[in-house]
Design an enzyme around this catalytic site. Structure first.
Site: not given
Length: 413
Positions: A312, A323, A337
């Site tokens: 999460s 990224d 999740k």
């Protein structure tokens, strides 16, 4: 002829209206339990991410459940559970008053209980320990990650939901709870443990400095959950480590089940000067983005430890740092999740968690049920908190080597 047609039309309309009133109680005639059911239905109807409601007629489902005779609140809660189960999505769920109150305390940063993070193993369906909280009664009792909890106060945990199990272990400071444990490493042994509940301050951060790394001080920051105080506690820890001359960092998000979305965004901002942190997508397909907008606390090299318990909000931070090229991810594939829930309070003190959106990493990767693959995959058997950072902690040692190697390359160039 026209009069007759008009009369027939009026009769048909009246008949339809009569059927509507007969099939659905008048709003003023609803009982308190029916109103609770109806409000739960409305919240899902207005906010749930899937506007097909798992390819079913949500309105007809409302009518079906409203026609039931609800005799007490337990029956009402069970009916709401049954209604939500038709969505076939475990994160949209009813929280009984005790469960809702415990969740609020947890995200606020404090509770009273034994100090265990727990989860249902998706492969076995059994209740397992993710990790004991540092300094908690559970840690003092010797309970470790991956231990299976068979019973709580004599109640078979296979009959309990995750929230029900957590609620049974929480309670007033100084009260006792009995746990039947099957250790992960020795499944032939079953332990009966009586634990005294205690007030647990949920500072989610543990920080230290490793000075035994070729004269390169490396700061270690472990974050156990994304509660309301997470970002401030991480900021304080980093500021303290900076004063000690830290040259690189390890951010440990292993076994961190997540928490507040906003806390995840704020923690990511501590490490990023700029760049997107996360994209969210709602039921209409409308995208929103959250970005870093200020100066990071440090630009020192960073490694992020992750594993299958990283979920999460932890995955939001991991994805943002990966990224944006800010941190090297080390460890194992994360939980996966990628859904966001909003909490709604019901009139009787219960709560409703409703999945309202999904999130994507800055590079638009949807990680739900897929997880995030680390840059450096390092498998590892579960270890205790006492073993973190030792030679047994293979992921930690791999992160140390990567940081030192990268720093050596930078200095050489």
């Amino acid at each position: 002829m026209r009069k007759r047609t008009l009369l027939v039309t009026i009769l048909v309309i009246c008949s339809l209206l009569l059927n509507c009133f007969v099939g659905s109680p008048i709003a003023s005639a609803f009982t308190q339990d029916q109103k609770l059911l109806l409000q739960s239905w409305r919240l899902v109807n207005q906010a749930y991410i899937d506007n097909s409601f798992n390819n079913q007629n949500w309105w007809l489902l409302r009518q079906k459940f409203l026609q039931r005779h609800l005799h007490d609140r337990k029956e009402t809660y069970d009916t709401i559970d049954e209604m939500l189960a038709t969505l076939d999505e475990p994160f949209t769920r009813l929280l009984r008053p005790g469960q809702y109150n415990n969740l609020q305390m947890s995200t606020a940063g404090e509770l009273s209980g034994v100090g265990l993070q727990i989860n249902i193993n998706p492969e076995t369906g059994k209740l397992e320990v993710v990790a004991p909280l540092t300094g908690s009664p559970a840690e003092s009792a010797g309970i470790k990650a991956r231990d299976r909890i068979l019973k709580i106060d004599g109640v078979d945990t296979t009959t309990l939901t995750l929230d029900e199990a957590a609620t049974k272990m929480r309670g007033a400071n100084g009260t006792q709870v009995s746990l039947t444990i099957k250790p992960y490493k020795d499944e032939k042994v079953i332990r009966q443990i009586n634990i005294m509940r205690a007030h647990i301050s949920l500072s989610p951060v543990f920080a230290d400095i490793d000075n035994q790394t070729q004269n390169i001080p490396i700061g270690y920051v472990r974050l156990s959950q994304f509660s309301a105080n997470a970002a401030q506690d991480v900021a304080d820890a980093v500021a303290n480590l900076e004063q000690q001359g830290t040259k690189a960092y390890i951010l440990d998000l292993r076994n961190n089940p997540g928490g507040l979305l906003q806390a995840g965004i704020e923690v990511a901002r501590l490490w990023l000067n700029n760049g997107t942190i996360v994209h969210t997508v709602d039921r209409q397909g409308i995208r929103d983005s959250f970005s870093a907008f200020g100066s990071a606390l440090t630009e020192a090299p960073l490694a992020v430890l992750v594993n299958e318990g990283t979920a999460s909000a932890s995955e939001i931070v991991s994805g943002a740092l990966q990224d944006n090229g800010r941190g090297i991810l080390v460890g194992e594939k994360t939980f996966g999740k990628g859904l966001i829930q909003s909490l709604f309070e019901l009139p009787d003190g219960a709560g409703l968690a409703v999945t309202v959106a999904k999130y994507e990493t800055p590079n638009h990767k949807d990680i739900h049920r897929l997880g995030i693959i680390p840059d450096e995959v390092v498998p590892q058997d579960p270890i205790s908190y006492q073993q973190i950072g030792t030679d047994i902690d293979l992921q930690y040692q791999a992160a140390i080597k990567l940081l030192i190697s990268n720093m050596a390359v930078v200095h050489a160039s």
